[in-house]
Design a protein around this motif. Structure first.
Motif, PDB file in Angstrom:
ATOM      1  N   ARG A  46     -12.339  26.994  -5.517  1.00 52.51           N
ATOM      2  CA  ARG A  46     -12.547  27.822  -4.329  1.00 52.51           C
ATOM      3  C   ARG A  46     -11.208  28.054  -3.639  1.00 52.51           C
ATOM      4  O   ARG A  46     -10.434  27.110  -3.457  1.00 52.51           O
ATOM      5  N   GLY A  47     -10.964  29.296  -3.275  1.00 53.56           N
ATOM      6  CA  GLY A  47      -9.707  29.623  -2.621  1.00 53.56           C
ATOM      7  C   GLY A  47      -9.623  29.015  -1.235  1.00 53.56           C
ATOM      8  O   GLY A  47     -10.511  29.226  -0.411  1.00 53.56           O
ATOM      9  N   ARG A  48      -8.562  28.250  -1.001  1.00 57.53           N
ATOM     10  CA  ARG A  48      -8.338  27.628   0.306  1.00 57.53           C
ATOM     11  C   ARG A  48      -7.003  28.092   0.854  1.00 57.53           C
ATOM     12  O   ARG A  48      -6.057  28.309   0.105  1.00 57.53           O
ATOM     13  N   GLN A  49      -6.919  28.224   2.163  1.00 56.49           N
ATOM     14  CA  GLN A  49      -5.738  28.825   2.765  1.00 56.49           C
ATOM     15  C   GLN A  49      -4.435  28.101   2.419  1.00 56.49           C
ATOM     16  O   GLN A  49      -3.377  28.712   2.401  1.00 56.49           O
ATOM     17  N   SER A  50      -4.503  26.830   2.101  1.00 57.88           N
ATOM     18  CA  SER A  50      -3.279  26.055   1.880  1.00 57.88           C
ATOM     19  C   SER A  50      -2.551  26.413   0.594  1.00 57.88           C
ATOM     20  O   SER A  50      -1.317  26.309   0.530  1.00 57.88           O
ATOM     21  N   ASN A  51      -3.287  26.830  -0.465  1.00 61.24           N
ATOM     22  CA  ASN A  51      -2.610  27.100  -1.744  1.00 61.24           C
ATOM     23  C   ASN A  51      -3.397  28.076  -2.619  1.00 61.24           C
ATOM     24  O   ASN A  51      -3.563  27.855  -3.809  1.00 61.24           O
ATOM     25  N   PHE A  52      -3.867  29.172  -2.039  1.00 64.64           N
ATOM     26  CA  PHE A  52      -4.777  30.031  -2.794  1.00 64.64           C
ATOM     27  C   PHE A  52      -4.099  30.867  -3.886  1.00 64.64           C
ATOM     28  O   PHE A  52      -4.786  31.342  -4.792  1.00 64.64           O
ATOM     29  N   ILE A  53      -2.771  31.036  -3.850  1.00 64.64           N
ATOM     30  CA  ILE A  53      -2.113  31.716  -4.968  1.00 64.64           C
ATOM     31  C   ILE A  53      -2.179  30.824  -6.209  1.00 64.64           C
ATOM     32  O   ILE A  53      -2.604  31.256  -7.285  1.00 64.64           O
ATOM     33  N   TYR A  54      -1.803  29.574  -6.039  1.00 65.38           N
ATOM     34  CA  TYR A  54      -1.919  28.606  -7.133  1.00 65.38           C
ATOM     35  C   TYR A  54      -3.376  28.471  -7.568  1.00 65.38           C
ATOM     36  O   TYR A  54      -3.685  28.499  -8.764  1.00 65.38           O
TER      37      TYR A  54
END
Length: 242
Positions: free
Chosen positions: A139-147
């Motif tokens: 799940r995309g999380r604001q801290s590392n969503f590109i990775y």
């Protein structure tokens, strides 16, 4: 045995686990790496400790790949721990080179490389591909969503490859590490109860490989955590800081 990302602590621990457990002679271990100098030290280590011959192959996955380097390599196992964490969102979101490097190393340049061996295994009708993704891809999380997005793409790729190659007698296994105490995470404040070391990870991966598992978490607690995270409603999740 082919190791992609041979400088990875998990890769090296897995190689040692295989060498300590197997009763079969492994003709050669191919250590494919972007850091040949460091990997040569590991090659010497396994030669002394296990009398195991190996070959270090320098590969910068972000450049054009010369597949002739691998044309004569014969193997029944590919272990892929290639990865690049990059900068977190706060520091790296608008850093174009950082974003491109994360996507290239974790997905776009990696998939064609694995496809090369997938084709060889399909033709031979045997073989195993083990790929390390990440719980960050669930799940995309604001801290590392590109990775996380690159790892999500790699995870779905492995899902589809497993489905396709199952009918060709080739096994594909996805590994989802949580927090890992490795060189890549050095300096990060990782909570110890949720963090595994490379040796623990290697043992779990090896057992799952022998049992032909499809998708595994390195530690069970991460299955619980990510089951909760992935089921939080979006109208709540988008307000959270994770």
């Amino acid at each position: 045995m082919i190791i992609l990302g041979a400088t990875s602590d998990i890769s090296q621990a897995f190689v040692e686990k295989v060498l300590s457990e197997t009763k079969e002679i492994i003709p050669e271990v191919y250590l494919i790496t972007s850091n040949p100098k460091e990997t040569e030290r590991f090659a010497r280590h396994i030669q002394v400790k296990y009398k195991q011959e190996s070959k270090v192959i320098h590969l910068d996955i972000t450049k054009e790949i010369d597949y002739s380097l691998f044309q004569n390599i014969e193997s029944q196992l590919v272990f892929c721990a290639t990865g690049f964490l990059g900068k977190n969102t706060e520091d790296g979101l608008y850093d174009e080179k950082n974003t491109e490097r994360i996507i290239e190393i974790n997905y776009s340049k990696l998939v064609p490389l694995i496809n090369f061996w997938a084709q060889k295994f399909e033709e031979a009708k045997k073989g195993t591909i083990i790929g390390l993704s990440s719980v960050a891809g669930l799940r995309g999380r604001q801290s590392n969503f590109i990775y996380g997005s690159a790892k999500a793409g790699f995870m779905v790729y492995l899902d589809g490859l497993r489905n396709y190659l199952f009918h060709k007698n080739v096994h594909v296994m996805t590994v989802l590490p949580g927090f890992m105490d490795t060189k890549m995470t050095a300096g990060l404040p990782l909570p110890k109860p949720l963090t595994a070391n490379p040796s623990q990870a290697a043992s779990i991966i090896y057992k799952a490989y022998k049992k032909k598992k499809n998708k595994i978490y390195v530690t069970g607690i991460w299955w619980v955590i990510m089951s909760i995270v992935t089921n939080i409603p979006e109208f709540i999740f988008k307000k959270m800081k994770m």
